[in-house]
Motif scaffolding. Structure first.
Motif, mmCIF file in Angstrom:
data_model
loop_
_atom_site.group_PDB
_atom_site.id
_atom_site.type_symbol
_atom_site.label_atom_id
_atom_site.label_comp_id
_atom_site.label_asym_id
_atom_site.label_seq_id
_atom_site.Cartn_x
_atom_site.Cartn_y
_atom_site.Cartn_z
ATOM 1 N N HIS A 98 0.845 -1.203 0.000
ATOM 2 C CA HIS A 98 0.000 0.000 0.000
ATOM 3 C C HIS A 98 0.879 1.251 0.000
ATOM 4 N N PRO A 99 0.522 2.260 -0.800
ATOM 5 C CA PRO A 99 1.344 3.477 -0.898
ATOM 6 C C PRO A 99 1.650 4.140 0.442
ATOM 7 N N ARG A 100 0.764 4.006 1.412
ATOM 8 C CA ARG A 100 1.006 4.688 2.690
ATOM 9 C C ARG A 100 2.197 4.109 3.434
ATOM 10 N N HIS A 101 2.637 2.908 3.062
ATOM 11 C CA HIS A 101 3.770 2.279 3.743
ATOM 12 C C HIS A 101 5.089 2.426 2.987
ATOM 13 N N ARG A 102 5.037 2.850 1.746
ATOM 14 C CA ARG A 102 6.247 2.786 0.917
ATOM 15 C C ARG A 102 7.327 3.754 1.368
ATOM 16 N N ARG A 115 5.604 7.692 12.769
ATOM 17 C CA ARG A 115 4.773 6.529 13.085
ATOM 18 C C ARG A 115 4.955 6.059 14.524
ATOM 19 N N HIS A 133 3.212 -2.709 9.160
ATOM 20 C CA HIS A 133 1.840 -3.088 8.809
ATOM 21 C C HIS A 133 0.977 -3.397 10.032
#
Length: 292
Positions: free
Chosen positions: A26-30, A88, A136
């Motif tokens: 998912h882009p939010r984790h890249r 985060r 994640h």
């Protein structure tokens, strides 16, 4: 002191044996994964630098560690990862573990047995999987399978690059007791073709690594995130193909890497297999990771 960035080898996430923050994730984790990768790649390139003095390597690694922990802002890779983790509320524990492995690379050139090699993987490979799982929000119950998969990926890489590691860095990850049992000499790694005794040792280590891959196979079903499950399945497919090559080929004289067509084929196959598995509701049981 030369900045760590100037010591990079030029290798990027696109040159690895496995996908790094691919389109599946998912882009939010890249962004945080790539910040982690760039920090780790920089530190790895320092440890593997062919001409740097050992003390200089350790000084650079210490500086990266200090700035990751907030003591300075001169090393972009450390600063970028520090900020990405702070966004985060994640601790730097996994990156610090990897720095332990890179410092081992500077000072430890031989491994006596399989247990020593797995101990090295505890710091050089397992933290990568644990970091991705933490990003994640996955349970630590997934760590056992992840540790096995990551250790297998690391040892695959050691087997693929055994000749280059010896000739360029005088570093041998093949356990010395395994070489001795096969009647193989370390010096044979400098040859253009492996003699029968060395080939026997390499194939036996590949078979042992294949067992580790079996222990890691449940991981894709243990993670809750669908996209991550697909990514893990693709990585597993790559690793299984590579270990099959390593069981029958000579890494000193034959290709043991996947070409672009194979990478695409195993990406599609791994993702499709995991999608069907999830649709059917099958959930294989996990096994403990050896030596984790």
């Amino acid at each position: 002191m030369t900045s760590a960035s100037e010591l990079r080898s030029g290798k990027t996430h696109r040159d690895e044996n496995f996908p790094v923050a691919s389109w599946i994730i998912h882009p939010r984790h890249r962004a945080v994964i790539l910040a982690f990768y760039n920090f780790v790649r920089t530190a790895d390139d320092i440890a593997d630098h062919a001409t740097l003095d050992a003390n200089v390597k350790l000084a650079h690694l210490d500086l990266l560690e200090a700035e990751l922990l907030g003591n300075g802002d001169s090393q972009p890779e450390a600063v970028n990862l520090r900020r990405a983790l702070a966004e985060r509320s994640m601790p730097p524990r996994h990156a610090l573990d990897l720095l332990t492995a890179f410092k081992m690379d500077v000072s430890k050139l031989r491994y006596a047995n399989w247990d020593e090699l797995i101990h090295y993987c505890r710091y050089s490979a397992m933290p990568v999987g644990r970091f991705i799982l933490d990003v994640h929000g996955e349970s630590t119950s997934t760590w056992a399978a992840s540790d096995a998969l990551c250790a297998a990926l690391q040892i695959n890489n050691h087997l693929q690059d055994c000749g280059k590691d010896y000739k360029n860095l005088n570093r041998v990850y093949l356990p010395l007791d395994a070489l001795e049992a096969a009647g193989a000499a370390v010096e044979a790694l400098a040859l253009d073709k492996a003699p029968a005794s060395l080939l026997q040792c390499l194939h036996a280590l590949a078979a042992r690594t294949q067992t580790l891959l079996g222990e890691g196979k449940p991981l894709s079903s243990e993670v809750r995130d669908f996209r991550l499950g697909l990514e893990v399945a693709v990585i597993q497919a790559f690793a299984e193909k590579i270990v099959r090559l390593l069981k029958i080929r000579d890494p000193l004289s034959e290709r043991v890497h996947l070409n672009p067509v194979e990478l695409l084929a195993y990406s599609v196959g791994g993702a499709a297999s995991e999608t069907l598995r999830r649709a059917s509701g099958r959930r294989p049981l996990s096994k403990p990771a050896a030596g984790a």
